[in-house]
Motif scaffolding. Structure first.
Motif, PDB file in Angstrom:
ATOM      1  N   UNK A 101       0.831  -1.180   0.000  1.00 13.43           N
ATOM      2  CA  UNK A 101       0.000   0.000   0.000  1.00 13.43           C
ATOM      3  C   UNK A 101       0.864   1.226   0.000  1.00 13.43           C
ATOM      4  N   UNK A 102       0.311   2.279  -0.564  1.00 10.77           N
ATOM      5  CA  UNK A 102       1.020   3.540  -0.618  1.00 10.77           C
ATOM      6  C   UNK A 102       1.099   4.108   0.783  1.00 10.77           C
ATOM      7  N   UNK A 103       2.276   4.449   1.191  1.00  8.25           N
ATOM      8  CA  UNK A 103       2.467   5.026   2.512  1.00  8.25           C
ATOM      9  C   UNK A 103       2.646   6.527   2.345  1.00  8.25           C
ATOM     10  N   UNK A 104       1.695   7.296   2.842  1.00  2.00           N
ATOM     11  CA  UNK A 104       1.787   8.740   2.642  1.00  2.00           C
ATOM     12  C   UNK A 104       2.916   9.347   3.463  1.00  2.00           C
ATOM     13  N   UNK A 105       3.466  10.407   2.956  1.00  2.00           N
ATOM     14  CA  UNK A 105       4.497  11.140   3.673  1.00  2.00           C
ATOM     15  C   UNK A 105       3.847  11.931   4.810  1.00  2.00           C
ATOM     16  N   UNK A 106       4.653  12.322   5.752  1.00  2.78           N
ATOM     17  CA  UNK A 106       4.142  13.006   6.937  1.00  2.78           C
ATOM     18  C   UNK A 106       3.495  14.338   6.574  1.00  2.78           C
ATOM     19  N   UNK A 107       4.029  15.044   5.572  1.00  2.00           N
ATOM     20  CA  UNK A 107       3.442  16.340   5.201  1.00  2.00           C
ATOM     21  C   UNK A 107       2.061  16.165   4.576  1.00  2.00           C
ATOM     22  N   UNK A 108       1.834  15.060   3.892  1.00  2.00           N
ATOM     23  CA  UNK A 108       0.507  14.787   3.336  1.00  2.00           C
ATOM     24  C   UNK A 108      -0.484  14.576   4.471  1.00  2.00           C
TER      25      UNK A 108
END
Length: 130
Positions: A101-108
């Motif tokens: 799964x796509x792991x979003x970055x913290x800023x997202x």
């Protein structure tokens, strides 16, 4: 493929037997791992499988010659398992790839939380006061 390479390290005429006890233990550990992996692929009734598993479960004997002899026996048992696997036409199972799964970055994530909080603030401000 890796099993054949490890067997070649032990049984090949051009390769010498390992000098240190740590090298013998490392090769024995690798051969035991190959035997356990091949045990899943080889048909369960094969006599070579039972003998190889018994040999792999035995501990490494003390002493220079007994440990090297045990190492050669492990390599021969692994080689027999590879031959049995090829004779039965069984190919090793490829590991299935799990969907990542796509792991979003913290800023997202921070932006999403800010947008949600801002939407709640706008909604609360638009509700008439009574």
């Amino acid at each position: 493929m890796a099993a054949a390479e490890t067997v070649a390290l032990v049984l090949d005429k051009d390769s010498s037997l390992p000098e240190s006890a740590a090298d013998v233990e490392e090769l024995a550990r690798r051969l035991r791992g190959h035997i356990s992996q091949l045990g899943v692929v080889v048909p369960p009734g094969a006599s070579t499988l039972r003998g190889a598993q018994q040999l792999a479960s035995a501990g490494l004997p003390d002493g220079y010659m007994p440990s090297r002899v045990h190492l050669v026996k492990l390599a021969e048992a692994t080689q027999e398992l590879v031959a049995t696997m090829q004779a039965h036409g069984v190919s090793p199972a490829k590991p299935t790839r799990r969907r990542r799964w796509w792991k979003p970055r913290i800023n997202v994530l921070r932006g999403s939380v800010f947008a949600l909080a801002f939407a709640c603030l706008v909604l609360a401000a638009s509700v008439p006061r009574t």
